[in-house]
Enzyme design. Structure first.
Site: not given
Ligand code: F6R
Length: 239
Positions: A67, A136, A138, A143
């Site tokens: 992303d 959450n 995702h 989302e």
């Molecule tokens: C980022 C992504 C997100 C993160 C998720 C966890 O490229 O795809 O799904 O993996 O938000 O983020 P952290 O590791 O910062 O808790």
């Protein structure tokens, strides 16, 4: 599903790197799906070390990031392209033409989504997808919602995600409200998935992901349906 425990966050990074290194050794021209965020930083660090020590090489590997924020150019310090350059791309022998990430600052976002899915498809699909877990549920930026998007798409980030990602920006007002994300289709079509989950704050969502119902309200719960999933976590689940 295979569940692997890491004693702490630093070991998790090392264990993830070894897991990925084995995949690269077995298949040097692997198509690798990659996340950003705090969780994989240790993994990138140890993968860099293994590469610099000559144990593995990314010279034939292709990578696709999950992303990117809408509106941020690749040289913006909070863009995921910048993160990847800083933590991985500039440190290993990956070829420039073999690294891809959605471009969040293009004028035609719909065309960019099509380009990205097409590029993944032409590469033969994702072989190994590494994922982090959002607070959450995702995965990528898919989302909680009433439906799951299959293809790469533009998503409105939830209030919870904006809040969680404020730590990387001067204030919450500076966090982009939209992102481009790989859809659940590309993720679930990956031959293998490695999910990295670190920290007590993720205990509840990790439990819901694997012990709750499969639901679009917890996008990560779809991973229950994947046939080759490894979960690497430093959270001890009692169930
Ligand atoms: C980022 C992504 C997100 C993160 C998720 C966890 O490229 O795809 O799904 O993996 O938000 O983020 P952290 O590791 O910062 O808790």
């Amino acid at each position: 599903m295979e569940l692997i425990y890491a004693p702490d966050n630093s070991s998790l990074g090392q264990m993830a790197a070894r897991w990925v290194a084995r995949e690269i050794l077995l298949c040097p021209n692997l198509v690798l799906g990659l996340p950003t965020g705090s969780t994989p930083i240790g993994m990138y660090h140890y993968l860099t070390r293994l590469t610099q020590e000559g144990i593995i090489s990314f010279n034939q590997t292709r990578t696709f990031n999950l992303d990117e924020y809408v509106g941020l150019t690749a040289d913006h310090p909070q863009s995921y392209a910048f993160f990847m350059r800083e933590h991985f791309w500039s440190k290993v022998d990956l070829r420039k033409r073999n690294m891809d990430i959605p471009r969040g600052a293009v004028s035609n976002l719909a065309a960019e989504c099509l380009r990205y899915d097409d590029a993944i498809q032409r590469a033969g699909g994702i072989g190994v997808q590494i994922l982090g877990l959002g607070p959450n549920g995702h995965i990528g930026f898919n989302e909680p919602s009433h439906n799951m998007e299959i293809h790469t798409h533009v998503v409105d980030l939830s209030a919870e995600t904006i809040q969680a990602n404020t730590r990387f920006f001067p204030d919450s007002g500076a966090v982009p409200r939209q992102a481009i994300t790989m859809g659940v289709g590309s993720i679930m079509r990956a031959q293998k998935i490695l999910l990295l989950v670190s920290g007590e704050s993720k205990r509840d969502i990790l439990t819901k992901t694997f012990y709750g119902p499969v639901s679009t309200e917890v996008p990560s719960s779809i991973l229950q349906l994947h046939g080759d999933l490894t979960v690497l976590t430093d959270i001890k689940l009692l169930k």
